[in-house]
Design a protein around this motif. Structure first.
Motif, PDB file in Angstrom:
ATOM      1  N   ILE A  44       0.842  -1.199   0.000  1.00  0.00           N
ATOM      2  CA  ILE A  44       0.000   0.000   0.000  1.00  0.00           C
ATOM      3  C   ILE A  44       0.875   1.246   0.000  1.00  0.00           C
ATOM      4  N   THR A  45       1.975   1.210   0.731  1.00  0.00           N
ATOM      5  CA  THR A  45       2.908   2.340   0.747  1.00  0.00           C
ATOM      6  C   THR A  45       3.493   2.572  -0.640  1.00  0.00           C
ATOM      7  N   ALA A  46       3.857   1.498  -1.337  1.00  0.00           N
ATOM      8  CA  ALA A  46       4.395   1.623  -2.690  1.00  0.00           C
ATOM      9  C   ALA A  46       3.375   2.268  -3.620  1.00  0.00           C
ATOM     10  N   ALA A  47       2.117   1.891  -3.483  1.00  0.00           N
ATOM     11  CA  ALA A  47       1.061   2.477  -4.312  1.00  0.00           C
ATOM     12  C   ALA A  47       0.871   3.954  -3.990  1.00  0.00           C
ATOM     13  N   VAL A  48       0.839   4.273  -2.701  1.00  0.00           N
ATOM     14  CA  VAL A  48       0.677   5.666  -2.274  1.00  0.00           C
ATOM     15  C   VAL A  48       1.813   6.525  -2.824  1.00  0.00           C
ATOM     16  N   ASN A  49       3.029   6.025  -2.731  1.00  0.00           N
ATOM     17  CA  ASN A  49       4.174   6.816  -3.169  1.00  0.00           C
ATOM     18  C   ASN A  49       4.210   6.986  -4.681  1.00  0.00           C
ATOM     19  N   GLU A  50       3.727   5.995  -5.419  1.00  0.00           N
ATOM     20  CA  GLU A  50       3.622   6.162  -6.872  1.00  0.00           C
ATOM     21  C   GLU A  50       2.610   7.253  -7.206  1.00  0.00           C
ATOM     22  N   LEU A  51       1.505   7.268  -6.492  1.00  0.00           N
ATOM     23  CA  LEU A  51       0.494   8.309  -6.703  1.00  0.00           C
ATOM     24  C   LEU A  51       1.052   9.690  -6.360  1.00  0.00           C
ATOM     25  N   LEU A  52       1.710   9.801  -5.211  1.00  0.00           N
ATOM     26  CA  LEU A  52       2.258  11.094  -4.789  1.00  0.00           C
ATOM     27  C   LEU A  52       3.336  11.585  -5.753  1.00  0.00           C
ATOM     28  N   ALA A  53       4.125  10.663  -6.273  1.00  0.00           N
ATOM     29  CA  ALA A  53       5.187  11.042  -7.219  1.00  0.00           C
ATOM     30  C   ALA A  53       4.603  11.712  -8.451  1.00  0.00           C
ATOM     31  N   GLY A  54       3.401  11.309  -8.843  1.00  0.00           N
ATOM     32  CA  GLY A  54       2.743  11.922  -9.992  1.00  0.00           C
ATOM     33  C   GLY A  54       2.382  13.371  -9.766  1.00  0.00           C
ATOM     34  N   SER A  55       2.336  13.774  -8.494  1.00  0.00           N
ATOM     35  CA  SER A  55       2.068  15.177  -8.141  1.00  0.00           C
ATOM     36  C   SER A  55       3.321  15.857  -7.606  1.00  0.00           C
ATOM     37  N   ASN A  56       4.489  15.236  -7.870  1.00  0.00           N
ATOM     38  CA  ASN A  56       5.784  15.771  -7.423  1.00  0.00           C
ATOM     39  C   ASN A  56       5.852  15.971  -5.910  1.00  0.00           C
ATOM     40  N   LEU A  57       5.233  15.032  -5.187  1.00  0.00           N
ATOM     41  CA  LEU A  57       5.263  15.065  -3.733  1.00  0.00           C
ATOM     42  C   LEU A  57       6.221  13.996  -3.228  1.00  0.00           C
ATOM     43  N   PRO A  58       6.880  14.240  -2.095  1.00  0.00           N
ATOM     44  CA  PRO A  58       7.871  13.283  -1.583  1.00  0.00           C
ATOM     45  C   PRO A  58       7.208  12.009  -1.070  1.00  0.00           C
ATOM     46  N   PRO A  59       7.944  10.904  -1.037  1.00  0.00           N
ATOM     47  CA  PRO A  59       7.372   9.633  -0.567  1.00  0.00           C
ATOM     48  C   PRO A  59       7.130   9.633   0.934  1.00  0.00           C
ATOM     49  N   LEU A  60       6.224   8.778   1.347  1.00  0.00           N
ATOM     50  CA  LEU A  60       5.930   8.561   2.759  1.00  0.00           C
ATOM     51  C   LEU A  60       6.533   7.229   3.187  1.00  0.00           C
ATOM     52  N   ALA A  61       6.842   7.113   4.463  1.00  0.00           N
ATOM     53  CA  ALA A  61       7.411   5.881   5.007  1.00  0.00           C
ATOM     54  C   ALA A  61       6.300   4.892   5.346  1.00  0.00           C
ATOM     55  N   VAL A  62       6.650   3.626   5.406  1.00  0.00           N
ATOM     56  CA  VAL A  62       5.668   2.582   5.718  1.00  0.00           C
ATOM     57  C   VAL A  62       4.929   2.857   7.030  1.00  0.00           C
ATOM     58  N   PRO A  63       5.611   3.252   8.122  1.00  0.00           N
ATOM     59  CA  PRO A  63       4.862   3.523   9.356  1.00  0.00           C
ATOM     60  C   PRO A  63       3.834   4.644   9.199  1.00  0.00           C
ATOM     61  N   GLN A  64       4.137   5.647   8.370  1.00  0.00           N
ATOM     62  CA  GLN A  64       3.178   6.726   8.137  1.00  0.00           C
ATOM     63  C   GLN A  64       1.941   6.195   7.421  1.00  0.00           C
ATOM     64  N   VAL A  65       2.154   5.422   6.383  1.00  0.00           N
ATOM     65  CA  VAL A  65       1.027   4.919   5.601  1.00  0.00           C
ATOM     66  C   VAL A  65       0.230   3.887   6.383  1.00  0.00           C
ATOM     67  N   THR A  66       0.905   3.108   7.208  1.00  0.00           N
ATOM     68  CA  THR A  66       0.204   2.108   8.009  1.00  0.00           C
ATOM     69  C   THR A  66      -0.895   2.748   8.845  1.00  0.00           C
ATOM     70  N   LYS A  67      -0.635   3.941   9.353  1.00  0.00           N
ATOM     71  CA  LYS A  67      -1.624   4.654  10.164  1.00  0.00           C
ATOM     72  C   LYS A  67      -2.819   5.113   9.342  1.00  0.00           C
ATOM     73  N   MET A  68      -2.687   5.141   8.028  1.00  0.00           N
ATOM     74  CA  MET A  68      -3.751   5.628   7.143  1.00  0.00           C
ATOM     75  C   MET A  68      -4.669   4.519   6.666  1.00  0.00           C
ATOM     76  N   ILE A  69      -4.281   3.273   6.910  1.00  0.00           N
ATOM     77  CA  ILE A  69      -5.037   2.140   6.393  1.00  0.00           C
ATOM     78  C   ILE A  69      -6.323   1.949   7.189  1.00  0.00           C
ATOM     79  N   GLY A  70      -7.406   1.729   6.464  1.00  0.00           N
ATOM     80  CA  GLY A  70      -8.715   1.575   7.087  1.00  0.00           C
ATOM     81  C   GLY A  70      -9.646   2.657   6.577  1.00  0.00           C
ATOM     82  N   GLY A  71     -10.779   2.266   6.051  1.00  0.00           N
ATOM     83  CA  GLY A  71     -11.717   3.243   5.524  1.00  0.00           C
ATOM     84  C   GLY A  71     -11.822   3.224   4.016  1.00  0.00           C
TER      85      GLY A  71
END
Length: 233
Positions: A30-57
């Motif tokens: 999920i982190t890899a997917a998030v970072n690919e999406l963010l890269a398309g908007s020239n945004l820096p990658p997030l770490a796995v612990p950050q994305v883990t907190k976003m999972i759910g919903g």
């Protein structure tokens, strides 16, 4: 009995499993997917612990949280576009880094061998959940799979639990929800069914504080814990 009150737990006639954080550790994918999406908007990658907190919903909420964590507030139209952009990206990152959690395969095999109907009820999109369960060889042992896009209201609403139990032909009071988060507890309570939580999932709050009826260290411990319970009438 109040919906938030722990319920007496008996040996269930059916078991519903959450997916992410319960049966699988999907946070790296999920982190890899998030970072690919963010890269398309020239945004820096997030770490796995950050994305883990976003999972759910669900995926839409994941996208919204990811952009917020990157300091970007999306308009409703921009969020809708980002969600559309995320769909194919998300489906490219399902099994490369994802692993079964300890005891998942053994627990599914145990309950299948004991003829206890099982289903997965997850906010993950149906096609993504199906791909993962097929990859790990678990789908054939399930009586139903209900993804977040199969119902109007995903967890913490009870809709997908009712849908799954209808497919299994078991009443909510005779079934058990097994998850890892407050969303699983709330959906189970709303459905009028008991809930067990597994430690080590995607919750920042200790599972002991979430009001579950049963807490296990891993899925390895679930069959033995249930065998100590009285049988449903």
């Amino acid at each position: 009995m109040d919906a938030s009150t722990p319920k007496p737990v008996r040996m269930p006639k059916a078991i519903l499993f959450d997916l992410d954080g319960t049966l699988i550790d999907s946070a790296p994918d999920i982190t890899a997917a998030v970072n690919e999406l963010l890269a398309g908007s020239n945004l820096p990658p997030l770490a796995v612990p950050q994305v883990t907190k976003m999972i759910g919903g669900g995926v839409r909420k994941l996208v919204e949280r990811a952009f917020a964590a990157s300091g970007t507030s999306l308009t409703p139209a921009a969020l809708e576009q980002a969600h559309r952009d995320m769909r194919p990206i998300y489906l490219r990152h399902l099994t490369g880094l994802t692993r079964l959690l300890p005891g998942a395969r053994e627990a599914i095999a145990h309950f299948h061998g004991n003829r206890i109907p099982m289903a997965v009820a997850t906010n993950k999109p149906q096609v993504a959940a199906r791909t993962i369960l097929l990859y790990f060889g678990l789908l054939e042992r399930l009586g139903a799979l209900v993804g977040g896009d199969a119902v109007t209201n995903p967890k913490p609403a009870p809709d997908m639990l009712f849908f799954a139990l209808e497919k299994l032909g078991v009443a909510p009071a005779d079934a058990l929800m097994v998850g890892d988060s407050i969303s699983d507890v709330k959906s189970a309570r709303a459905a009028g069914m008991p809930v067990a939580l597994i430690r080590g999932g995607y919750t920042e709050t200790p599972v002991e504080e979430l009001g579950a009826d049963l807490v296990c260290d891993t899925l390895h411990d679930l069959p033995a814990a249930l065998q100590r319970l009285p049988t449903a009438a």
